[in-house]
Design a protein around this motif. Structure first.
Motif, PDB file in Angstrom:
ATOM      1  N   UNK A 341       0.811  -1.208   0.000  1.00 29.86           N
ATOM      2  CA  UNK A 341       0.000   0.000   0.000  1.00 29.86           C
ATOM      3  C   UNK A 341       0.844   1.257   0.000  1.00 29.86           C
ATOM      4  N   UNK A 342       0.282   2.330  -0.551  1.00 31.33           N
ATOM      5  CA  UNK A 342       0.922   3.645  -0.544  1.00 31.33           C
ATOM      6  C   UNK A 342      -0.061   4.669   0.018  1.00 31.33           C
ATOM      7  N   UNK A 343       0.428   5.493   0.946  1.00 34.39           N
ATOM      8  CA  UNK A 343      -0.345   6.621   1.459  1.00 34.39           C
ATOM      9  C   UNK A 343       0.496   7.856   1.213  1.00 34.39           C
ATOM     10  N   UNK A 344       0.042   8.775   0.356  1.00 36.75           N
ATOM     11  CA  UNK A 344       0.880   9.895  -0.071  1.00 36.75           C
ATOM     12  C   UNK A 344       0.065  11.180  -0.190  1.00 36.75           C
ATOM     13  N   UNK A 345       0.715  12.286   0.172  1.00 36.89           N
ATOM     14  CA  UNK A 345       0.136  13.604  -0.056  1.00 36.89           C
ATOM     15  C   UNK A 345      -1.202  13.826   0.613  1.00 36.89           C
ATOM     16  N   UNK A 346      -1.391  13.256   1.795  1.00 36.95           N
ATOM     17  CA  UNK A 346      -2.710  13.229   2.429  1.00 36.95           C
ATOM     18  C   UNK A 346      -2.673  13.907   3.795  1.00 36.95           C
ATOM     19  N   UNK A 347      -3.768  14.590   4.154  1.00 31.95           N
ATOM     20  CA  UNK A 347      -3.927  15.204   5.472  1.00 31.95           C
ATOM     21  C   UNK A 347      -4.745  14.276   6.356  1.00 31.95           C
ATOM     22  N   UNK A 348      -4.232  14.004   7.561  1.00 38.95           N
ATOM     23  CA  UNK A 348      -4.941  13.186   8.541  1.00 38.95           C
ATOM     24  C   UNK A 348      -4.918  13.994   9.830  1.00 38.95           C
ATOM     25  N   UNK A 349      -5.995  14.745  10.077  1.00 44.51           N
ATOM     26  CA  UNK A 349      -5.973  15.804  11.081  1.00 44.51           C
ATOM     27  C   UNK A 349      -7.141  15.679  12.063  1.00 44.51           C
ATOM     28  N   UNK A 350      -6.831  15.874  13.351  1.00 46.83           N
ATOM     29  CA  UNK A 350      -7.848  16.136  14.382  1.00 46.83           C
ATOM     30  C   UNK A 350      -8.892  15.038  14.505  1.00 46.83           C
ATOM     31  N   UNK A 351      -8.493  13.791  14.316  1.00 45.62           N
ATOM     32  CA  UNK A 351      -9.421  12.685  14.522  1.00 45.62           C
ATOM     33  C   UNK A 351      -9.440  12.284  15.995  1.00 45.62           C
ATOM     34  N   UNK A 352     -10.584  11.773  16.452  1.00 46.92           N
ATOM     35  CA  UNK A 352     -10.728  11.434  17.864  1.00 46.92           C
ATOM     36  C   UNK A 352     -10.074  10.101  18.225  1.00 46.92           C
ATOM     37  N   UNK A 353      -9.618   9.341  17.230  1.00 43.17           N
ATOM     38  CA  UNK A 353      -8.871   8.116  17.464  1.00 43.17           C
ATOM     39  C   UNK A 353      -7.456   8.270  16.940  1.00 43.17           C
ATOM     40  N   UNK A 354      -6.869   7.162  16.467  1.00 42.92           N
ATOM     41  CA  UNK A 354      -5.565   7.230  15.823  1.00 42.92           C
ATOM     42  C   UNK A 354      -5.710   7.929  14.460  1.00 42.92           C
ATOM     43  N   UNK A 355      -4.629   8.551  14.018  1.00 41.59           N
ATOM     44  CA  UNK A 355      -4.656   9.162  12.699  1.00 41.59           C
ATOM     45  C   UNK A 355      -4.582   8.118  11.601  1.00 41.59           C
ATOM     46  N   UNK A 356      -3.460   7.389  11.542  1.00 37.64           N
ATOM     47  CA  UNK A 356      -3.220   6.355  10.532  1.00 37.64           C
ATOM     48  C   UNK A 356      -2.876   5.056  11.249  1.00 37.64           C
ATOM     49  N   UNK A 357      -3.600   3.980  10.909  1.00 41.55           N
ATOM     50  CA  UNK A 357      -3.332   2.665  11.485  1.00 41.55           C
ATOM     51  C   UNK A 357      -2.939   1.709  10.367  1.00 41.55           C
ATOM     52  N   UNK A 358      -1.826   1.004  10.561  1.00 36.38           N
ATOM     53  CA  UNK A 358      -1.420  -0.096   9.694  1.00 36.38           C
ATOM     54  C   UNK A 358      -1.371  -1.332  10.585  1.00 36.38           C
ATOM     55  N   UNK A 359      -2.288  -2.298  10.350  1.00 36.61           N
ATOM     56  CA  UNK A 359      -2.485  -3.382  11.314  1.00 36.61           C
ATOM     57  C   UNK A 359      -2.553  -4.740  10.619  1.00 36.61           C
ATOM     58  N   UNK A 360      -1.768  -5.673  11.122  1.00 33.89           N
ATOM     59  CA  UNK A 360      -1.710  -7.051  10.612  1.00 33.89           C
ATOM     60  C   UNK A 360      -1.582  -7.048   9.096  1.00 33.89           C
TER      61      UNK A 360
END
Length: 412
Positions: A341-360
């Motif tokens: 997977x690729x995550x690029x050029x993205x805003x992950x802001x002010x979420x009430x949980x985790x911002x970015x999760x990479x799991x299993x």
């Protein structure tokens, strides 16, 4: 002493759909036209449009285009597996799929107001299996005890303000509503007199089962899918494109994708009850320009699902130039055997949980993103290998980077 980090206030991405009514897709020869002023007995030409999208789908041949004139379409439709169709708005006109209807007959009823002969009923199963109870294992309950009505899809608005559903007539107060299925009655705690009152009465908007189909330039709002419906819009075939589409105010999930080669481009997902979007077994997936904001309005538990976008069990996934912000839950979540997977050029802001999760999961590149102001971890790497993280800004999160290994292993 060090200067406290400054959280970015202006997202770098210009994510999201064009405003409904602002697209101008070309209209091919032979297209079928639909208008709220049309007639389903008509030919479907521009001067003799059909009335319903369902009638146009029935009449269309594979490869055809259906053009929606301005207005509201109070229906749910399916593009069948034997047809590859495009459904788009007329250039410069705002066409909305509408999942609610106006409720205009109200009577004062003690301390509240009631509307009789309400027949819409929805399945309130809290998991992805109709009729199944909520999970019992620790950390595997969809519904929080503090928000017990989260999985009930009924929705009511008074002058555009969403009302909170309660479980009994005795609990009705200002800003809340109750649906008595047995007696087919809606009860509102706030005075609806002279107001515009809308209530959801359709579960799903569009089921896309025709491979290669396209929907674009449309608005979709106020549908009431159960958790097990998977989404108000479901892409159920390969190589589907969803472009410049706005999906607002659905009871659970706005958009669900479950096949390979699908392209989700410039889609806006706002105020959906559980998730902006969910995607699984979606190999070779492209998500670009997505805006997912203020989702999980029903306050489902953060896990097993909630927030902006969750992708699972998929290979070759590209998420770019998107914005996952202000969700009540995680912003962007990859889980259970997502590979490459690729995550690029993205805003992950002010979420009430985790911002970015990479799991299993395994094999990711995380590059040129702003991940800021999230209540929990900015990036959580959980049982995930081969991850390259570079040229990102992480600031103001509960913890910017958390790397965790536990006993779980991917089965695939």
């Amino acid at each position: 002493p060090p200067t406290p980090p400054v959280q970015p206030t202006t997202p770098v991405s210009s994510a999201g759909s064009a405003a409904v009514g602002q697209t101008a897709y070309p209209v091919p020869a032979g297209a079928l036209f639909v208008s709220p002023q049309g007639d389903d007995r008509a030919a479907g030409e521009e001067v003799t449009p059909l009335r319903s999208v369902a009638a146009a789908i029935s009449l269309a041949t594979t490869g055809g285009t259906i053009v929606l004139r301005a207005g509201s379409y109070h229906e749910g439709v399916t593009i069948p597996s034997n047809k590859r169709l495009t459904i788009q708005s007329y250039p410069g006109e705002a066409a909305w799929f509408e999942g609610s209807k106006i409720v205009s007959t109200w009577a004062k009823d003690g301390a509240h107001w009631s509307s009789r002969d309400w027949t819409a009923q929805f399945d309130s199963s809290p998991t992805y299996s109709f009729g199944a109870p909520d999970g019992s294992a620790s950390g595997w309950q969809f519904v929080s005890p503090s928000h017990p009505m989260a999985a009930h899809p009924d929705q009511l608005w008074i002058n555009g303000a969403a009302q909170k559903q309660v479980a009994s007539l005795a609990q009705v107060s200002a800003g809340t509503f109750f649906v008595d299925y047995a007696n087919r009655t809606l009860y509102a705690g706030s005075d609806p007199t002279g107001a515009t009152v809308r209530a959801s009465d359709i579960a799903k908007a569009i089921s896309i089962r025709g491979a290669g189909s396209i929907i674009r330039g449309l608005g979709i709002q106020r549908f009431a899918p159960s958790v097990a419906h998977m989404g108000a819009v479901t892409a159920e075939a390969p190589n589907i494109t969803v472009e410049n589409v706005v999906i607002n105010d659905t009871a659970t999930t706005g958009l669900f994708v479950m096949e390979s080669g699908d392209v989700i481009r410039n889609v806006t997902l706002l105020r959906n009850g559980m998730l902006g979007s969910s995607m699984t077994t979606a190999d070779n997936l492209t998500v670009t320009g997505m805006l997912a904001r203020n989702n999980n309005t029903e306050h489902f538990n953060n896990s097993p699902v909630s927030g902006g976008l969750k992708i699972s069990r998929s290979r070759n996934v590209d998420v770019s130039n998107s914005d996952f912000s202000d969700n009540y839950g995680p912003g962007l979540w990859f889980d259970e055997s997502v590979y490459n997977g690729t995550i690029a050029g993205t805003d992950i802001l002010d979420n009430a949980g985790h911002g970015l999760i990479l799991e299993i999961s395994s094999k990711f590149v995380v590059v040129n993103n702003i991940i800021a102001g999230n209540s929990d971890n900015g990036i959580k790497l959980n049982d995930t290998s081969q991850v390259s993280i570079w040229n990102n800004t992480l600031t103001g999160n509960g913890r910017s980077l958390n790397i965790v290994q536990d006993s779980r292993r991917a089965s695939n």
